[in-house]
Scaffold this motif. Sequence first.
Motif, PDB file in Angstrom:
ATOM      1  N   PHE A 197       9.777 -66.448 -30.507  1.00 40.25           N
ATOM      2  CA  PHE A 197      11.064 -65.868 -30.908  1.00 40.25           C
ATOM      3  C   PHE A 197      12.166 -66.930 -30.917  1.00 40.25           C
ATOM      4  O   PHE A 197      12.923 -67.056 -31.878  1.00 40.25           O
ATOM      5  N   ILE A 198      12.212 -67.718 -29.844  1.00 40.39           N
ATOM      6  CA  ILE A 198      13.259 -68.751 -29.766  1.00 40.39           C
ATOM      7  C   ILE A 198      13.062 -69.787 -30.883  1.00 40.39           C
ATOM      8  O   ILE A 198      14.022 -70.221 -31.516  1.00 40.39           O
ATOM      9  N   ASN A 199      11.815 -70.137 -31.148  1.00 42.56           N
ATOM     10  CA  ASN A 199      11.547 -71.072 -32.258  1.00 42.56           C
ATOM     11  C   ASN A 199      12.004 -70.497 -33.593  1.00 42.56           C
ATOM     12  O   ASN A 199      12.571 -71.204 -34.424  1.00 42.56           O
ATOM     13  N   ASP A 200      11.747 -69.213 -33.784  1.00 43.29           N
ATOM     14  CA  ASP A 200      12.188 -68.549 -35.019  1.00 43.29           C
ATOM     15  C   ASP A 200      13.709 -68.548 -35.132  1.00 43.29           C
ATOM     16  O   ASP A 200      14.264 -68.737 -36.207  1.00 43.29           O
ATOM     17  N   LEU A 201      14.374 -68.339 -34.004  1.00 38.40           N
ATOM     18  CA  LEU A 201      15.847 -68.352 -34.025  1.00 38.40           C
ATOM     19  C   LEU A 201      16.352 -69.723 -34.442  1.00 38.40           C
ATOM     20  O   LEU A 201      17.317 -69.854 -35.195  1.00 38.40           O
ATOM     21  N   LYS A 202      15.670 -70.768 -33.949  1.00 39.23           N
ATOM     22  CA  LYS A 202      16.052 -72.133 -34.312  1.00 39.23           C
ATOM     23  C   LYS A 202      15.867 -72.340 -35.815  1.00 39.23           C
ATOM     24  O   LYS A 202      16.739 -72.868 -36.494  1.00 39.23           O
ATOM     25  N   GLU A 203      14.719 -71.887 -36.301  1.00 36.08           N
ATOM     26  CA  GLU A 203      14.401 -72.035 -37.718  1.00 36.08           C
ATOM     27  C   GLU A 203      15.418 -71.329 -38.604  1.00 36.08           C
ATOM     28  O   GLU A 203      15.766 -71.817 -39.668  1.00 36.08           O
ATOM     29  N   LYS A 204      15.882 -70.178 -38.162  1.00 36.68           N
ATOM     30  CA  LYS A 204      16.824 -69.382 -38.968  1.00 36.68           C
ATOM     31  C   LYS A 204      18.270 -69.814 -38.754  1.00 36.68           C
ATOM     32  O   LYS A 204      19.196 -69.209 -39.304  1.00 36.68           O
ATOM     33  N   GLY A 205      18.456 -70.838 -37.926  1.00 38.63           N
ATOM     34  CA  GLY A 205      19.816 -71.312 -37.680  1.00 38.63           C
ATOM     35  C   GLY A 205      20.632 -70.400 -36.781  1.00 38.63           C
ATOM     36  O   GLY A 205      21.849 -70.544 -36.698  1.00 38.63           O
ATOM     37  N   LEU A 206      19.973 -69.490 -36.097  1.00 41.50           N
ATOM     38  CA  LEU A 206      20.717 -68.555 -35.242  1.00 41.50           C
ATOM     39  C   LEU A 206      20.876 -69.062 -33.811  1.00 41.50           C
ATOM     40  O   LEU A 206      21.753 -68.616 -33.072  1.00 41.50           O
ATOM     41  N   TYR A 207      20.020 -70.014 -33.438  1.00 40.40           N
ATOM     42  CA  TYR A 207      19.986 -70.482 -32.048  1.00 40.40           C
ATOM     43  C   TYR A 207      21.325 -71.070 -31.604  1.00 40.40           C
ATOM     44  O   TYR A 207      21.818 -70.758 -30.517  1.00 40.40           O
ATOM     45  N   GLU A 208      21.893 -71.900 -32.438  1.00 40.29           N
ATOM     46  CA  GLU A 208      23.145 -72.567 -32.065  1.00 40.29           C
ATOM     47  C   GLU A 208      24.361 -71.645 -32.144  1.00 40.29           C
ATOM     48  O   GLU A 208      25.425 -71.989 -31.650  1.00 40.29           O
ATOM     49  N   ASP A 209      24.168 -70.501 -32.788  1.00 36.27           N
ATOM     50  CA  ASP A 209      25.285 -69.568 -32.943  1.00 36.27           C
ATOM     51  C   ASP A 209      25.197 -68.385 -31.996  1.00 36.27           C
ATOM     52  O   ASP A 209      25.928 -67.410 -32.151  1.00 36.27           O
ATOM     53  N   SER A 210      24.291 -68.456 -31.033  1.00 35.27           N
ATOM     54  CA  SER A 210      24.070 -67.278 -30.194  1.00 35.27           C
ATOM     55  C   SER A 210      23.977 -67.614 -28.709  1.00 35.27           C
ATOM     56  O   SER A 210      23.364 -68.615 -28.340  1.00 35.27           O
ATOM     57  N   VAL A 211      24.585 -66.770 -27.904  1.00 35.67           N
ATOM     58  CA  VAL A 211      24.320 -66.786 -26.464  1.00 35.67           C
ATOM     59  C   VAL A 211      23.034 -65.986 -26.291  1.00 35.67           C
ATOM     60  O   VAL A 211      22.902 -64.897 -26.847  1.00 35.67           O
ATOM     61  N   ILE A 212      22.078 -66.557 -25.569  1.00 39.05           N
ATOM     62  CA  ILE A 212      20.796 -65.863 -25.382  1.00 39.05           C
ATOM     63  C   ILE A 212      20.606 -65.546 -23.906  1.00 39.05           C
ATOM     64  O   ILE A 212      20.632 -66.448 -23.060  1.00 39.05           O
ATOM     65  N   VAL A 213      20.449 -64.281 -23.627  1.00 41.32           N
ATOM     66  CA  VAL A 213      20.314 -63.824 -22.242  1.00 41.32           C
ATOM     67  C   VAL A 213      18.943 -63.179 -22.088  1.00 41.32           C
ATOM     68  O   VAL A 213      18.565 -62.318 -22.884  1.00 41.32           O
ATOM     69  N   ILE A 214      18.199 -63.618 -21.099  1.00 38.60           N
ATOM     70  CA  ILE A 214      16.880 -63.036 -20.841  1.00 38.60           C
ATOM     71  C   ILE A 214      16.853 -62.589 -19.380  1.00 38.60           C
ATOM     72  O   ILE A 214      17.149 -63.390 -18.492  1.00 38.60           O
ATOM     73  N   TYR A 215      16.533 -61.331 -19.150  1.00 42.23           N
ATOM     74  CA  TYR A 215      16.492 -60.876 -17.753  1.00 42.23           C
ATOM     75  C   TYR A 215      15.334 -59.906 -17.541  1.00 42.23           C
ATOM     76  O   TYR A 215      14.863 -59.253 -18.465  1.00 42.23           O
ATOM     77  N   GLY A 216      14.861 -59.810 -16.307  1.00 39.48           N
ATOM     78  CA  GLY A 216      13.812 -58.856 -15.943  1.00 39.48           C
ATOM     79  C   GLY A 216      14.429 -57.505 -15.650  1.00 39.48           C
ATOM     80  O   GLY A 216      15.457 -57.426 -14.983  1.00 39.48           O
ATOM     81  N   ASP A 217      13.789 -56.425 -16.146  1.00 41.15           N
ATOM     82  CA  ASP A 217      14.433 -55.112 -15.989  1.00 41.15           C
ATOM     83  C   ASP A 217      14.275 -54.527 -14.582  1.00 41.15           C
ATOM     84  O   ASP A 217      15.184 -53.914 -14.042  1.00 41.15           O
ATOM     85  N   HIS A 218      13.087 -54.730 -13.976  1.00 44.48           N
ATOM     86  CA  HIS A 218      12.813 -54.165 -12.640  1.00 44.48           C
ATOM     87  C   HIS A 218      11.472 -54.712 -12.171  1.00 44.48           C
ATOM     88  O   HIS A 218      10.809 -55.434 -12.914  1.00 44.48           O
ATOM     89  N   TYR A 219      11.053 -54.330 -10.986  1.00 44.06           N
ATOM     90  CA  TYR A 219       9.768 -54.839 -10.485  1.00 44.06           C
ATOM     91  C   TYR A 219       8.621 -54.314 -11.350  1.00 44.06           C
ATOM     92  O   TYR A 219       8.739 -53.273 -12.011  1.00 44.06           O
ATOM     93  N   GLY A 220       7.505 -55.035 -11.322  1.00 46.17           N
ATOM     94  CA  GLY A 220       6.306 -54.576 -12.015  1.00 46.17           C
ATOM     95  C   GLY A 220       5.225 -54.193 -11.025  1.00 46.17           C
ATOM     96  O   GLY A 220       4.373 -53.359 -11.293  1.00 46.17           O
ATOM     97  N   ILE A 221       5.288 -54.837  -9.850  1.00 47.20           N
ATOM     98  CA  ILE A 221       4.265 -54.630  -8.832  1.00 47.20           C
ATOM     99  C   ILE A 221       4.891 -53.883  -7.664  1.00 47.20           C
ATOM    100  O   ILE A 221       5.753 -54.417  -6.961  1.00 47.20           O
ATOM    101  N   SER A 222       4.462 -52.654  -7.467  1.00 44.68           N
ATOM    102  CA  SER A 222       5.070 -51.820  -6.429  1.00 44.68           C
ATOM    103  C   SER A 222       4.524 -52.182  -5.047  1.00 44.68           C
ATOM    104  O   SER A 222       3.569 -52.955  -4.915  1.00 44.68           O
ATOM    105  N   GLU A 223       5.102 -51.576  -4.049  1.00 44.06           N
ATOM    106  CA  GLU A 223       4.689 -51.842  -2.660  1.00 44.06           C
ATOM    107  C   GLU A 223       3.261 -51.382  -2.372  1.00 44.06           C
ATOM    108  O   GLU A 223       2.683 -51.777  -1.362  1.00 44.06           O
ATOM    109  N   ASN A 224       2.712 -50.552  -3.252  1.00 42.86           N
ATOM    110  CA  ASN A 224       1.308 -50.142  -3.079  1.00 42.86           C
ATOM    111  C   ASN A 224       0.367 -51.338  -3.149  1.00 42.86           C
ATOM    112  O   ASN A 224      -0.788 -51.241  -2.753  1.00 42.86           O
TER     113      ASN A 224
END
Length: 415
Positions: A234-261
Amino acid sequence: DGSELADIENYVRANYKTPNDELFGAAKGKNLIVVSMESTQNFVINQRINGQEITPFLNKFIKESYYFDNFYHQTGQGKTSDSEFLLENSLYPLGRGAVFFTHSQNEYKALPEILGGQGYFTSVLHANNKSFWNRDIMYKSLGYQRFYDINDFNVTEENSVNWGMKDKDFFDQSLQHLTEMPQPFYAKFITLTNHFPFTLAEEDRSIDEFTSDSKTLNRYFPTVRYTDEALEHFINDLKEKGLYEDSVIVIYGDHYGISENHNAAMGEFLGKEITPFESTQLQRVPLIVHVPGQEGKTISKVSGQIDLKPTLLHLLGVDTKDNIEFGADLFSDEKMDFTVLRDGSFITKDYVYTRDTCYEKTTGEQVEDVACEPYLEKAKQELEYSDKIIYGDLLRFYDNDTSNDKKKSPAVITK
Ligand code: GP9
Ligand code: MN
């Protein structure tokens, strides 16, 4: 009436943090691309399984970005939707149920609405049914202009696994939508492949499964890696389309995946016993903020998803001092090391408080409650004030800006 709001407003004003001079407006007018990474916990970053890097792309990307390594999810039963709620409103989700279902008709002054008012085109891209988590309804209240849902993607048996469309295909097809959007845009992407039960076809697995008694944890690593690869494309595609330099890119985890079980298996993987202290520390999720033209930096301040909204608005040069919100700009020098989880646990610079027990952070040792006491009241207060706003729909009474009239919010468009 809205008199309850006065106390809350006082509290919020007293906690306002002055933005960092250099970063306020550093990305003014840029696009905002946010990626919500399904179930991605921070322990996978810079970590290996059988000598194989789990997230080679993210490990590189954090070096060119602001990377927050003490950033916690604050979600409850609403899972992904709760993380969206935190991001858009800088309010806490609810202690039970999903606020996306229970309070979708409230008045909000959310990120999409604010950015829409700044001339941004605002949308969400997620290849699932639009009504899942009541998103189609809630997105209207948040001020989104467009929801690219399952009907905007070509979903086939070949490009699906587990819960739906595979992340690589999702990003591939999203690019078409992205390049057709008016700029500047705020586009939020929600990934899906790394979702419980973490199933993935053999040919899509680039790294080994783990070998514990927990099949869930075992399968988690290849699916995390799959999303990592999807992000790289995705990031490579953004670079190719010229969007990378024009965008703030935020990536975050939504919540845990592995529970206490799966604590026993997790302990085996990490080589330590998963105590309530460790379990709380495992609620850290990655936060990566890439700002064009800025160098990478790791920031270890204690923070949470509640801080995203003011942080992003300030980067885009939008003032937040009249907003009712509980987060603080992560780049502000005044930002405290403090975050509250939805179950009332909290984390400070030196302590972790969970299940009525105070732990010293560096050692994980239990200490006298008195060490945590100064923060206990604040943690309770914040959750209580936020709940009051939601249960009482109090933002209806708060009119700091007439352009923020719900009636003027555009209807969210889905196919
Ligand atoms: C569903 C996806 C997953 O559309 O966002 O939701 P979750 O189960 O993680 O809340
Ligand atoms: Mn999720």
